[in-house]
Design an enzyme around this catalytic site. Structure first.
Site, PDB file in Angstrom:
ATOM      1  N   TYR A   1     114.982  17.234  73.670  1.00 31.08           N
ATOM      2  CA  TYR A   1     115.556  15.875  73.697  1.00 31.08           C
ATOM      3  C   TYR A   1     117.031  15.883  74.123  1.00 31.08           C
ATOM      4  O   TYR A   1     117.600  14.843  74.394  1.00 31.08           O
ATOM      5  CB  TYR A   1     115.431  15.170  72.335  1.00 31.08           C
TER       6      TYR A   1
ATOM      7  N   LYS B   1     112.520  21.444  67.324  1.00 27.67           N
ATOM      8  CA  LYS B   1     111.327  22.093  67.901  1.00 27.67           C
ATOM      9  C   LYS B   1     111.730  23.041  69.025  1.00 27.67           C
ATOM     10  O   LYS B   1     112.710  22.779  69.729  1.00 27.67           O
ATOM     11  CB  LYS B   1     110.378  21.033  68.500  1.00 27.67           C
TER      12      LYS B   1
ATOM     13  N   HIS C   1     106.713  23.020  69.898  1.00 29.73           N
ATOM     14  CA  HIS C   1     106.590  21.667  70.453  1.00 29.73           C
ATOM     15  C   HIS C   1     105.197  21.413  71.057  1.00 29.73           C
ATOM     16  O   HIS C   1     104.597  20.360  70.826  1.00 29.73           O
ATOM     17  CB  HIS C   1     107.691  21.446  71.504  1.00 29.73           C
TER      18      HIS C   1
ATOM     19  N   ASP D   1     113.953  13.468  63.242  1.00 26.93           N
ATOM     20  CA  ASP D   1     113.128  14.348  64.073  1.00 26.93           C
ATOM     21  C   ASP D   1     113.713  14.451  65.478  1.00 26.93           C
ATOM     22  O   ASP D   1     113.721  13.481  66.231  1.00 26.93           O
ATOM     23  CB  ASP D   1     111.703  13.765  64.158  1.00 26.93           C
TER      24      ASP D   1
HETATM   25  P1  NDP Z   1     107.414   5.048  69.044  1.00 24.88           P
HETATM   26  O1  NDP Z   1     105.951   4.788  68.910  1.00 24.88           O
HETATM   27  O2  NDP Z   1     108.210   5.364  67.846  1.00 24.88           O
HETATM   28  O3  NDP Z   1     108.018   3.792  69.807  1.00 24.88           O
HETATM   29  C1  NDP Z   1     109.362   3.711  70.183  1.00 24.88           C
HETATM   30  C2  NDP Z   1     109.515   2.496  71.075  1.00 24.88           C
HETATM   31  O4  NDP Z   1     109.231   1.301  70.341  1.00 24.88           O
HETATM   32  C3  NDP Z   1     110.913   2.359  71.600  1.00 24.88           C
HETATM   33  O5  NDP Z   1     110.816   1.803  72.898  1.00 24.88           O
HETATM   34  C4  NDP Z   1     111.558   1.364  70.638  1.00 24.88           C
HETATM   35  O6  NDP Z   1     112.556   0.632  71.327  1.00 24.88           O
HETATM   36  C5  NDP Z   1     110.396   0.479  70.281  1.00 24.88           C
HETATM   37  N1  NDP Z   1     110.462  -0.036  68.905  1.00 24.88           N
HETATM   38  C6  NDP Z   1     110.745   0.654  67.771  1.00 24.88           C
HETATM   39  N2  NDP Z   1     110.643  -0.149  66.694  1.00 24.88           N
HETATM   40  C7  NDP Z   1     110.300  -1.369  67.144  1.00 24.88           C
HETATM   41  C8  NDP Z   1     110.040  -2.607  66.502  1.00 24.88           C
HETATM   42  N3  NDP Z   1     110.128  -2.739  65.180  1.00 24.88           N
HETATM   43  N4  NDP Z   1     109.717  -3.679  67.279  1.00 24.88           N
HETATM   44  C9  NDP Z   1     109.617  -3.547  68.623  1.00 24.88           C
HETATM   45  N5  NDP Z   1     109.831  -2.402  69.288  1.00 24.88           N
HETATM   46  C10 NDP Z   1     110.172  -1.308  68.547  1.00 24.88           C
HETATM   47  O7  NDP Z   1     107.574   6.209  70.160  1.00 24.88           O
HETATM   48  P2  NDP Z   1     108.211   7.644  70.303  1.00 24.88           P
HETATM   49  O8  NDP Z   1     107.506   8.263  71.440  1.00 24.88           O
HETATM   50  O9  NDP Z   1     109.665   7.610  70.337  1.00 24.88           O
HETATM   51  O10 NDP Z   1     107.734   8.434  68.982  1.00 24.88           O
HETATM   52  C11 NDP Z   1     108.499   8.531  67.801  1.00 24.88           C
HETATM   53  C12 NDP Z   1     109.095   9.912  67.647  1.00 24.88           C
HETATM   54  O11 NDP Z   1     108.080  10.914  67.630  1.00 24.88           O
HETATM   55  C13 NDP Z   1     109.974  10.353  68.830  1.00 24.88           C
HETATM   56  O12 NDP Z   1     111.205   9.668  68.882  1.00 24.88           O
HETATM   57  C14 NDP Z   1     110.060  11.829  68.589  1.00 24.88           C
HETATM   58  O13 NDP Z   1     110.962  12.118  67.545  1.00 24.88           O
HETATM   59  C15 NDP Z   1     108.611  12.124  68.176  1.00 24.88           C
HETATM   60  N6  NDP Z   1     107.787  12.543  69.338  1.00 24.88           N
HETATM   61  C16 NDP Z   1     107.280  13.816  69.339  1.00 24.88           C
HETATM   62  C17 NDP Z   1     106.515  14.270  70.373  1.00 24.88           C
HETATM   63  C18 NDP Z   1     105.985  15.645  70.339  1.00 24.88           C
HETATM   64  O14 NDP Z   1     105.467  16.110  71.365  1.00 24.88           O
HETATM   65  N7  NDP Z   1     106.067  16.338  69.230  1.00 24.88           N
HETATM   66  C19 NDP Z   1     106.209  13.419  71.545  1.00 24.88           C
HETATM   67  C20 NDP Z   1     106.766  12.085  71.451  1.00 24.88           C
HETATM   68  C21 NDP Z   1     107.490  11.676  70.372  1.00 24.88           C
HETATM   69  P3  NDP Z   1     114.119   0.602  70.918  1.00 24.88           P
HETATM   70  O15 NDP Z   1     114.576   2.018  70.722  1.00 24.88           O
HETATM   71  O16 NDP Z   1     114.742  -0.057  72.116  1.00 24.88           O
HETATM   72  O17 NDP Z   1     114.224  -0.223  69.683  1.00 24.88           O
END
Ligand code: NDP
Length: 274
Positions: free
Chosen positions: A54, A79, A112, A49
């Protein structure tokens, strides 16, 4: 119920969309995104995604090529960003996205955010792309029920997906029920609430009982609630951990406990204020 990384939900147009994938928001263009996406694909992830916002579509495309997985076995979402909305500008933005991604089509193209005064025209552009066979599915993101109701008054095609913030502190019950009545698949963004759930006592207790991490419990809860989920990580160990959720099941009591944690609490913006 998803039993593996490849398992899919069937969208209302018949397209198969994996229940589980990798999100790449805030993953830097270049080596960081290439590494994360390649790692995920090599581990068996089949859905990625991204978004024009991004600014990492080129890296996502490079990773897909380098990973060598057949294009038709991957599910790619991007998006159209808010400033690109409107009929012609959306069509232009789509061309930019597939060029950057280096692909002929995306599997799912989303609006988006519901930009007031624009999103109906934007939807018409998505419908055109869909009818011309340029995208396999179209959908929206961050749409409340009132945005969907307005869209449905004008739309020829019902969105296949609504991607929204969704986690145990924001379980979107009403929206989920509404989407089900329209056969719109709900998809969770920030499923891990960007790390803000890991100390929650109820989630920790359930995690200990299953010898799993809180992240795994929450992602499993998504799947058992029939919500597509796309956790983001750039670390191989976490990309592996997040996908290791197919060897256990939450009991109905545990599901109820997690379902009752809702506080309508957001980590991101409320679409009405954005
Ligand atoms: P998430 O809820 O997926 O959390 C990501 C964070 O958690 C990062 O800091 C990551 O750190 C950390 N993390 C991931 N796995 C673990 C784990 N197993 N243990 C501990 N920490 C962990 O947040 P996102 O906001 O990134 O949401 C996911 C996806 O949703 C986005 O990447 C995007 O593709 C989408 N999105 C869409 C939006 C929209 O408006 N349509 C808005 C926001 C997100 P690290 O990378 O350092 O491991």
């Amino acid at each position: 119920m998803a039993r593996s990384l490849e398992d899919c939900t069937t969208l209302h147009n018949g397209v198969q969309m994996p229940w589980f994938g990798l999100g790449v928001y805030k993953v830097n263009e270049g080596q960081e995104v290439v590494h994360a996406v390649k790692t995920a694909i090599n581990l068996g992830y089949r859905s990625i995604d991204t978004a024009s916002f991004y600014k990492n579509e080129e890296g996502v495309g490079q990773a897909i090529k380098e990973a060598g997985a057949p294009r038709d076995q991957l599910f790619l979402t991007t998006k159209v960003w808010n400033t690109e909305q409107g009929f012609d500008s959306t069509l232009a933005s789509y061309e930019q996205s597939i060029k950057k991604l280096g692909v002929d089509y995306v599997d799912l193209y989303l609006i988006h955010w519901p930009v007031s005064g624009k999103y109906i025209d934007t939807w018409k552009a998505l419908e055109k792309l869909y009818k011309e066979g340029r995208v396999r599915a179209i959908g929206v993101s961050n749409f409340h029920i009132h945005h969907l109701e307005k869209l449905l008054e004008e739309a020829e095609i019902i969105p296949m997906v609504n991607q929204v913030e969704y986690h145990p502190l924001l379980n979107q019950n009403e929206l989920h029920a509404f989407c089900k009545t329209k056969s719109i698949q709900l998809e969770a963004w920030s499923p891990l609430m960007r790390g803000h759930l890991f100390d929650h006592p109820v989630l920790r207790e359930i995690a200990e009982d299953h010898h799993k991490t809180v992240a795994q419990i929450v992602l499993r809860w998504d799947l058992q609630n029939e919500v597509v989920t796309i956790p983001k990580s750039i670390h191989e160990q976490r990309i592996t951990e997040n996908a290791d959720i197919f060897d256990f099941e939450l009991t109905p009591l545990e599901m109820d406990k997690i379902n009752s944690l809702n506080e309508n609490r957001r980590i991101g913006s409320n679409p009405d204020d954005f």
